[in-house]
Design a protein around this motif. Structure first.
Motif, PDB file in Angstrom:
ATOM      1  N   ALA A 228       0.823  -1.217   0.000  1.00  0.00           N
ATOM      2  CA  ALA A 228       0.000   0.000   0.000  1.00  0.00           C
ATOM      3  C   ALA A 228       0.855   1.265   0.000  1.00  0.00           C
ATOM      4  N   ASP A 229       2.147   1.116   0.255  1.00  0.00           N
ATOM      5  CA  ASP A 229       3.071   2.247   0.248  1.00  0.00           C
ATOM      6  C   ASP A 229       3.566   2.414  -1.193  1.00  0.00           C
ATOM      7  N   PRO A 230       3.237   3.535  -1.845  1.00  0.00           N
ATOM      8  CA  PRO A 230       3.565   3.663  -3.281  1.00  0.00           C
ATOM      9  C   PRO A 230       5.041   3.463  -3.602  1.00  0.00           C
ATOM     10  N   ALA A 231       5.939   4.020  -2.784  1.00  0.00           N
ATOM     11  CA  ALA A 231       7.370   3.902  -3.067  1.00  0.00           C
ATOM     12  C   ALA A 231       7.856   2.463  -2.893  1.00  0.00           C
ATOM     13  N   ARG A 232       7.449   1.827  -1.791  1.00  0.00           N
ATOM     14  CA  ARG A 232       7.855   0.438  -1.564  1.00  0.00           C
ATOM     15  C   ARG A 232       7.256  -0.476  -2.627  1.00  0.00           C
ATOM     16  N   ARG A 233       6.001  -0.239  -2.948  1.00  0.00           N
ATOM     17  CA  ARG A 233       5.347  -1.083  -3.948  1.00  0.00           C
ATOM     18  C   ARG A 233       6.070  -1.001  -5.292  1.00  0.00           C
ATOM     19  N   VAL A 240      10.025  -8.022  -8.613  1.00  0.00           N
ATOM     20  CA  VAL A 240       9.317  -9.141  -9.244  1.00  0.00           C
ATOM     21  C   VAL A 240       9.677  -9.211 -10.728  1.00  0.00           C
ATOM     22  N   ARG A 241       9.753  -8.059 -11.365  1.00  0.00           N
ATOM     23  CA  ARG A 241      10.162  -8.032 -12.778  1.00  0.00           C
ATOM     24  C   ARG A 241      11.581  -8.597 -12.934  1.00  0.00           C
ATOM     25  N   ALA A 242      12.441  -8.306 -11.960  1.00  0.00           N
ATOM     26  CA  ALA A 242      13.802  -8.846 -11.993  1.00  0.00           C
ATOM     27  C   ALA A 242      13.804 -10.363 -11.832  1.00  0.00           C
ATOM     28  N   VAL A 243      12.921 -10.891 -10.982  1.00  0.00           N
ATOM     29  CA  VAL A 243      12.819 -12.349 -10.823  1.00  0.00           C
ATOM     30  C   VAL A 243      12.341 -12.991 -12.119  1.00  0.00           C
ATOM     31  N   LEU A 244      11.415 -12.338 -12.806  1.00  0.00           N
ATOM     32  CA  LEU A 244      10.958 -12.849 -14.098  1.00  0.00           C
ATOM     33  C   LEU A 244      12.117 -12.888 -15.099  1.00  0.00           C
ATOM     34  N   ALA A 245      12.929 -11.846 -15.104  1.00  0.00           N
ATOM     35  CA  ALA A 245      14.078 -11.806 -16.006  1.00  0.00           C
ATOM     36  C   ALA A 245      15.100 -12.878 -15.631  1.00  0.00           C
ATOM     37  N   VAL A 322       0.551  -7.363  -8.149  1.00  0.00           N
ATOM     38  CA  VAL A 322       1.983  -7.057  -8.284  1.00  0.00           C
ATOM     39  C   VAL A 322       2.537  -7.720  -9.538  1.00  0.00           C
ATOM     40  N   LEU A 323       2.220  -8.984  -9.728  1.00  0.00           N
ATOM     41  CA  LEU A 323       2.669  -9.688 -10.927  1.00  0.00           C
ATOM     42  C   LEU A 323       2.089  -9.042 -12.176  1.00  0.00           C
ATOM     43  N   GLU A 324       0.834  -8.646 -12.115  1.00  0.00           N
ATOM     44  CA  GLU A 324       0.211  -8.001 -13.276  1.00  0.00           C
ATOM     45  C   GLU A 324       0.954  -6.716 -13.637  1.00  0.00           C
ATOM     46  N   GLU A 325       1.330  -5.937 -12.629  1.00  0.00           N
ATOM     47  CA  GLU A 325       2.096  -4.706 -12.897  1.00  0.00           C
ATOM     48  C   GLU A 325       3.471  -5.027 -13.458  1.00  0.00           C
ATOM     49  N   ALA A 326       4.096  -6.074 -12.914  1.00  0.00           N
ATOM     50  CA  ALA A 326       5.435  -6.440 -13.372  1.00  0.00           C
ATOM     51  C   ALA A 326       5.421  -6.905 -14.827  1.00  0.00           C
ATOM     52  N   LEU A 327       4.339  -7.536 -15.228  1.00  0.00           N
ATOM     53  CA  LEU A 327       4.224  -8.027 -16.601  1.00  0.00           C
ATOM     54  C   LEU A 327       3.825  -6.936 -17.597  1.00  0.00           C
ATOM     55  N   ALA A 328       3.257  -5.856 -17.082  1.00  0.00           N
ATOM     56  CA  ALA A 328       2.838  -4.761 -17.953  1.00  0.00           C
ATOM     57  C   ALA A 328       4.052  -3.994 -18.466  1.00  0.00           C
ATOM     58  N   PRO A 329       3.962  -3.404 -19.652  1.00  0.00           N
ATOM     59  CA  PRO A 329       5.071  -2.590 -20.165  1.00  0.00           C
ATOM     60  C   PRO A 329       5.364  -1.438 -19.207  1.00  0.00           C
ATOM     61  N   PRO A 330       6.646  -1.183 -18.896  1.00  0.00           N
ATOM     62  CA  PRO A 330       6.989  -0.063 -18.016  1.00  0.00           C
ATOM     63  C   PRO A 330       6.455   1.250 -18.571  1.00  0.00           C
ATOM     64  N   ARG A 331       5.963   2.105 -17.675  1.00  0.00           N
ATOM     65  CA  ARG A 331       5.416   3.395 -18.109  1.00  0.00           C
ATOM     66  C   ARG A 331       6.526   4.419 -18.248  1.00  0.00           C
TER      67      ARG A 331
END
Length: 331
Positions: A228-233, A240-245, A322-331
C-alpha cells in the motif's frame, strides 16, 4: 547486491571458484537503502531470487537468511538468520498459512519455484511402496512443507501420520546419514537432502515420487502494508520483474544460477546439479494455488487445534496485482 552466507569458510572457497564477474557485490548508492530480501539461503529453490538481486535489479537488494518472520516481526526461526524487517521474503506456502493466522496481511505475490518432492527409503526395511511405510520411522519436519508432503503421500494410500513414527532430525543435513545408519527407514525432505539420502543408500534406496501428489510452492511474499506504500510497492514490482528476467535467464542457461546458489548455500556444484531436475521455475501464480491453500489449511488447522479458515479468507492471501504490474510494459 549483498548476500548473506551462513557458512563463511566454505563460501570463500566456492566464491573464489566462480567465473569472473560472478562475485556478489553491493550495488546500492548511499542515498537509498537496498531492498530488504529475506529467504532461506540454504535452499536451492532460492536461486532465481539470488540471480535477480545480483544481475537484474539495479535498485540494489540485500539478500539475507530469513523468511516470513522478517515480514511480520515474528521471532526468528532457528537456522533462518536473525531479526530485521523485510520488504519481501521467500518461503513455502505452508509458512504463509501458518504465520497469516496471526498476521492476515501477509500476501503471496509470486510462485518463484516449485519443489518436486520425493520420499527416499531403504529397501532393506521392507519398503517397496508408500503403503509399506506403515509402522516405519520417517524423518521429516512436521511443521513445514516436508510434513504436509508426507501426510499427503500417506493419505494417498489410506494412511495417516498416526500410522508412522515421524522423526524430526536436526540439522537436516544429517538426514542422509541417519537413513544410512538405519536410525530412520525413510526421509521426506526437499533437495538436495533427498538426493543426498538416495546416494547414501546406493542400491538399497527406493524413490517414491510425489510429483502427482504435491508440489511445494516456494513463494515470494510481502505484506498488504508494504504494497500500500507507493514507493515500496514500486520497488517490489521492479524486483518481481527482476525475478521474471532471472527465470528467463535460467531457462536459457542455468549454470550461473547454479553456481550462485551453490556458493550462497554451501552446496557442492554436484549437489545443485543433481537437485535441478526436481525443481521447476514457473515465476507465476498457479491457477490451483487457492485449492492447495484450502487443502493445506485443513491439515494445519487440525495440527494447531483451531478452526480452518474459509476459502474466501485464504484467497485474500494471494495478491496478483503485483505480478500483473510487473508483466505490464513499463510506463
Amino acid at each position: 547486491m549483498t548476500i548473506d552466507r551462513p557458512r563463511s569458510a566454505l563460501m570463500a572457497v566456492l566464491l573464489a571458484a566462480l567465473p569472473a564477474g560472478c562475485t556478489p557485490v553491493a550495488t546500492v548508492g548511499p542515498s537509498r537503502p537496498p531492498l530488504a530480501v529475506r529467504g532461506s539461503t540454504a535452499t536451492v529453490e532460492i536461486a532465481p531470487v539470488l540471480l535477480a538481486a545480483r544481475d537484474h535489479f539495479p535498485d540494489g537488494a540485500e539478500v539475507r537468511n530469513g523468511g516470513i518472520p522478517n515480514l511480520v516481526g515474528a521471532a526468528p526461526v532457528e537456522g533462518l538468520g536473525g531479526g530485521g524487517a523485510a520488504d519481501v521474503a521467500t518461503h513455502a506456502e505452508t509458512q504463509a498459512l501458518r504465520y497469516s493466522v496471526a498476521h492476515p496481511d501477509i500476501r503471496i505475490i509470486l510462485t518463484v519455484t516449485e519443489g518436486l518432492y520425493r520420499i527416499v527409503a531403504r529397501r532393506s526395511a521392507g519398503i517397496a511402496s508408500v503403503a509399506d511405510l506403515k509402522g516405519k520411522r520417517i524423518a521429516a519436519i512436521p511443521t513445514t512443507s516436508s510434513g504436509y508432503f508426507l501426510a499427503r503421500m500417506l493419505a494417498s494410500q489410506g494412511l495417516g501420520l498416526d500410522d508412522v513414527e515421524v522423526v524430526r532430525v536436526s540439522p537436516i543435513e544429517t538426514m542422509a546419514k541417519e537413513l544410512a545408519d538405519r536410525k530412520v527407514d525413510a526421509v521426506a525432505i526437499w533437495e538436495p537432502h533427498a538426493d543426498n539420502a538416495l546416494r547414501a543408500l546406493g542400491t538399497d534406496a527406493i524413490e517414491l515420487s510425489g510429483t502427482s501428489i504435491y508440489r511445494e510452492r516456494f513463494n515470494l511474499n510481502s505484506t498488504a502494508a508494504a504494497l500500500a506504500d507507493p514507493a515500496r510497492r514500486a520497488r517490489i514490482v521492479r524486483f518481481v520483474r527482476a525475478v521474471l528476467a532471472a527465470t528467463a535467464a535460467i531457462e536459457r542457461d542455468p549454470r550461473p544460477a547454479q553456481a550462485l546458489v551453490a556458493a550462497t548455500g554451501g552446496f557442492t556444484a554436484d549437489e545443485v546439479g543433481r537437485s535441478w531436475p526436481h525443481l521447476a521455475f514457473p515465476a507465476t501464480l498457479p491457477g490451483d494455488l487457492v485449492d492447495l491453500l484450502v487443502d493445506e489449511e485443513a491439515w494445519l488447522a487440525a495440527q494447531e487445534k483451531r478452526p480452518a479458515r474459509e476459502r474466501g479468507e485464504l484467497a485474500k492471501l494471494i495478491d496478483s496485482s503485483v505480478l500483473e504490474e510487473a508483466l505490464a510494459p513499463p510506463r
